[in-house]
Design a protein around this motif. Structure first.
Motif, mmCIF file in Angstrom:
data_model
loop_
_atom_site.group_PDB
_atom_site.id
_atom_site.type_symbol
_atom_site.label_atom_id
_atom_site.label_comp_id
_atom_site.label_asym_id
_atom_site.label_seq_id
_atom_site.Cartn_x
_atom_site.Cartn_y
_atom_site.Cartn_z
ATOM 1 N N ALA A 232 46.662 54.188 33.539
ATOM 2 C CA ALA A 232 45.750 53.279 34.628
ATOM 3 C C ALA A 232 44.418 53.102 33.370
ATOM 4 O O ALA A 232 43.542 53.284 33.967
ATOM 5 C CB ALA A 232 45.654 53.977 35.533
ATOM 6 N N GLY A 233 44.575 52.829 32.356
ATOM 7 C CA GLY A 233 43.347 52.682 31.557
ATOM 8 C C GLY A 233 42.953 51.360 31.382
ATOM 9 O O GLY A 233 43.606 50.238 31.981
ATOM 10 N N GLY A 234 41.813 51.314 31.226
ATOM 11 C CA GLY A 234 41.179 49.928 31.377
ATOM 12 C C GLY A 234 40.490 49.399 29.898
ATOM 13 O O GLY A 234 39.723 50.520 29.232
ATOM 14 N N LYS B 7 38.059 46.087 40.423
ATOM 15 C CA LYS B 7 38.201 45.491 39.342
ATOM 16 C C LYS B 7 39.207 45.989 38.195
ATOM 17 O O LYS B 7 39.083 45.663 37.111
ATOM 18 C CB LYS B 7 36.573 44.987 38.782
ATOM 19 N N ASN B 8 39.189 47.096 38.569
ATOM 20 C CA ASN B 8 40.294 48.311 37.466
ATOM 21 C C ASN B 8 41.670 48.111 37.835
ATOM 22 O O ASN B 8 42.240 48.827 38.832
ATOM 23 C CB ASN B 8 39.646 49.457 37.384
ATOM 24 N N PRO B 9 42.567 47.026 37.211
ATOM 25 C CA PRO B 9 43.923 47.088 37.768
ATOM 26 C C PRO B 9 44.669 48.352 37.853
ATOM 27 O O PRO B 9 45.462 48.449 38.890
ATOM 28 C CB PRO B 9 44.581 46.128 36.683
ATOM 29 N N GLY B 10 44.445 49.248 36.810
ATOM 30 C CA GLY B 10 45.105 50.569 37.191
ATOM 31 C C GLY B 10 44.870 51.318 38.418
ATOM 32 O O GLY B 10 45.766 52.136 38.845
ATOM 33 N N PRO C 113 36.001 52.676 47.348
ATOM 34 C CA PRO C 113 35.567 51.418 46.430
ATOM 35 C C PRO C 113 34.891 51.717 45.349
ATOM 36 O O PRO C 113 34.891 50.902 44.274
ATOM 37 C CB PRO C 113 34.498 50.759 47.617
ATOM 38 N N HIS C 114 34.237 52.893 44.856
ATOM 39 C CA HIS C 114 33.854 53.362 43.847
ATOM 40 C C HIS C 114 34.746 54.174 42.900
ATOM 41 O O HIS C 114 35.418 54.793 43.350
ATOM 42 C CB HIS C 114 32.556 54.397 43.937
ATOM 43 N N CYS C 115 34.584 53.855 41.595
ATOM 44 C CA CYS C 115 35.811 54.200 40.789
ATOM 45 C C CYS C 115 35.813 55.774 40.655
ATOM 46 O O CYS C 115 37.049 56.357 40.409
ATOM 47 C CB CYS C 115 35.841 53.464 39.453
ATOM 48 N N SER C 116 34.806 56.441 40.826
ATOM 49 C CA SER C 116 34.894 57.841 40.384
ATOM 50 C C SER C 116 35.758 58.617 41.333
ATOM 51 O O SER C 116 36.806 59.264 40.892
ATOM 52 C CB SER C 116 33.605 58.441 40.626
#
Length: 499
Positions: free
Chosen positions: A148-150, A160-163, A172-175
């Motif tokens: 799931a790398g970007g 916005k991060n496909p993985g 909703p926040h990536c962390s």
């Protein structure tokens, strides 16, 4: 699964009780590697910061071993990340902004690939920070069982991060989304019946400072104590070369509005901390916690206004040091909460993870195995460590040497009215680097010793520098005995990416 290597892993692990008194596990240990972005060592509660909120990292330190002298040998993300994966100094793998992408041959011998060859179920999520030379970014996915790398810097917005986009509704926040992805990975890893290695590379706390509102609320209205070396007034004793770096010419938010910048930065780290808590809960839930080693660190430090600097890159303490915490649940409880002041580095991560798994490391690594320090934290794995900057303004490039209690920096550049400059800092008594002792005759013997270490590292660089990545001029540029007038101008290279 390659049973022969798994069997050798069990044999290697049988040595562990002789070092620590631990019971031999019935299976190879799992490994969780957690990696933040731009986190300086003091930006964690367990490192003495009473203003930041990091309960899960603080608990990890109470359970494991905290390292207080952990440096990134190149303090910028692209090069540091390649050094973590390969266990090599930048000038040997050749991967950095302005110098080129990573050659496939180096990734093939990196710790995730060697663990996978040994039968490990491997995963990666987040910012990997580089491309393979001559290949599209997606080529990296084939090197891992779960990916799931970007590309680039990735995004704070989960969607916005496909993985990890499937977690956007709840996180909703990536962390925290990376925490959720890891929890699902652990389920799959358990079902595979194989030992696993997963590397989670958080975007936080990298710019742009965009924390989860949940975490930012916890810092609303707060003001923060300035460190003793805060502000441009504490830079007058530093080299003119350091003042030409982008750390001095940009990132003025740390000088113009320290409290707002600190609140945003700390909130991002608190979000990472929450994800660490999610991952530890998932390990317990899946019954994996008792045989899973957890490592937490960052790709470089961050200046946060120290000496008037923002950014990283520079060899000063705030920019080059990051937290390092290692928790091995196989060790007896007597080792919990211990602290090591051994000199450790980003290049040590690969050797350490391979040692944890009992997988032989490639010959010639620059990194050291830190596993013995978990049971003997007062021991050393090295006597000296080099720090490099081969990137950015030529005037701000340098090589430095750290030994226990001291640091030596040589600024080679002598153009634009500058003169080649040496700096010597007594870190034991002056951890904020407020006084340059290079011209103090009382420390002449120490200066001579560190210069000797510097010259030895320069000789190593000269004999081992990689070809084809624009490092060929550095053995002469960094030579402190050759006058500036006899040095060539460093070659112009195309800056294809920005850190």
């Amino acid at each position: 699964m390659k049973t022969s290597l798994i069997a050798s892993t069990l044999v290697a692990l049988s040595l562990l009780p002789r070092l620590s008194g631990a019971a031999t596990p019935s299976a190879p240990p799992n490994i969780v590697f957690l990696f933040s972005d731009d986190q300086t060592a003091r930006a964690v509660g367990c490192y003495g910061n009473t203003e930041i909120i990091t309960p899960h990292l603080d608990q990890l330190a109470r359970d494991g071993v905290r390292f207080t002298q952990h440096y990134n040998t190149t303090s910028i993300c692209m090069a540091s990340r390649a050094s973590v994966l390969t266990g090599l100094y930048e000038y040997r793998h050749g991967c950095n902004f302005e110098h080129g992408d990573l050659e496939r041959r180096f990734l093939a011998k990196s710790y995730p690939m060697l663990l996978r060859e040994a039968g490990y179920f491997t995963g990666f999520a987040g910012k990997i920070g580089f491309d393979l030379q001559g290949e599209p970014f997606d080529a990296l996915a084939a090197f891992f069982d779960r990916w799931a790398g970007g590309p680039g810097q990735t995004f704070y917005e989960t969607a916005k991060n496909p993985g990890i986009a499937r977690y956007a509704a709840q996180y909703p926040h990536c962390s925290r989304a990376y925490g959720a992805w890891t929890a699902d990975f652990l389920k799959e890893a358990k079902q595979s019946g194989r030992p696993f290695s997963v590397s989670i590379s958080f975007k936080a706390p990298h710019l742009p400072f965009t924390p989860d509102p949940i975490d930012l609320k916890r810092y609303a209205g707060k003001t923060f104590a300035r460190p003793p070396n805060y502000g441009v007034a504490h830079a007058s004793h530093l080299s003119a070369q350091s003042q030409s770096s982008r750390a001095a010419t940009g990132y003025r938010e740390w000088i113009n509005d320290y409290d707002t910048s600190t609140a945003l930065y700390y909130a991002l780290i608190t979000g990472v901390d929450a994800a660490v808590g999610m991952i530890r809960e998932a390990l317990e839930r899946e019954g994996l916690a008792g045989n899973t080693v957890i490592i937490f660190t960052s790709d470089n430090g961050y200046s946060m206004g120290a000496h008037g600097f923002g950014d990283k890159v520079l060899p000063y303490e705030e920019a080059s040091k990051s937290p390092l915490i290692i928790f091995d649940p196989r060790l007896p409880k007597i080792h919990a909460g211990t602290v090591s002041s051994a000199l450790t580095a980003n290049v040590d991560m690969a050797a350490t993870m391979l040692a944890i798994a009992g997988v032989p490391a490639p010959t010639g690594l620059d990194g050291r195995n830190l596993l013995p320090l978990l049971a003997a934290p007062h021991e050393r794995v090295r006597d000296a460590l080099p720090l490099f900057n081969f990137w950015g303004a030529k005037s701000a490039q340098s090589m430095a040497i750290v030994v226990p209690g001291w640091k030596y920096i040589h600024w080679y550049y002598g153009g634009d009215g500058m003169k080649p400059t040496d700096e010597l800092f007594d870190l034991a008594n002056d951890p904020y680097e407020l006084k340059n002792l290079a011209s103090d005759s009382r420390h002449a013997a120490t200066l001579t010793t560190l210069r000797r270490h510097y010259d030895a590292e320069l000789a190593a660089l000269t004999s081992r520098v990689i070809a084809g990545h624009s490092y060929e001029s550095y053995p002469l540029l960094f030579n402190r005995t050759v006058p500036w007038s006899d040095k060539p101008v460093a070659p112009a290279v195309k800056n294809r990416k920005r850190p």
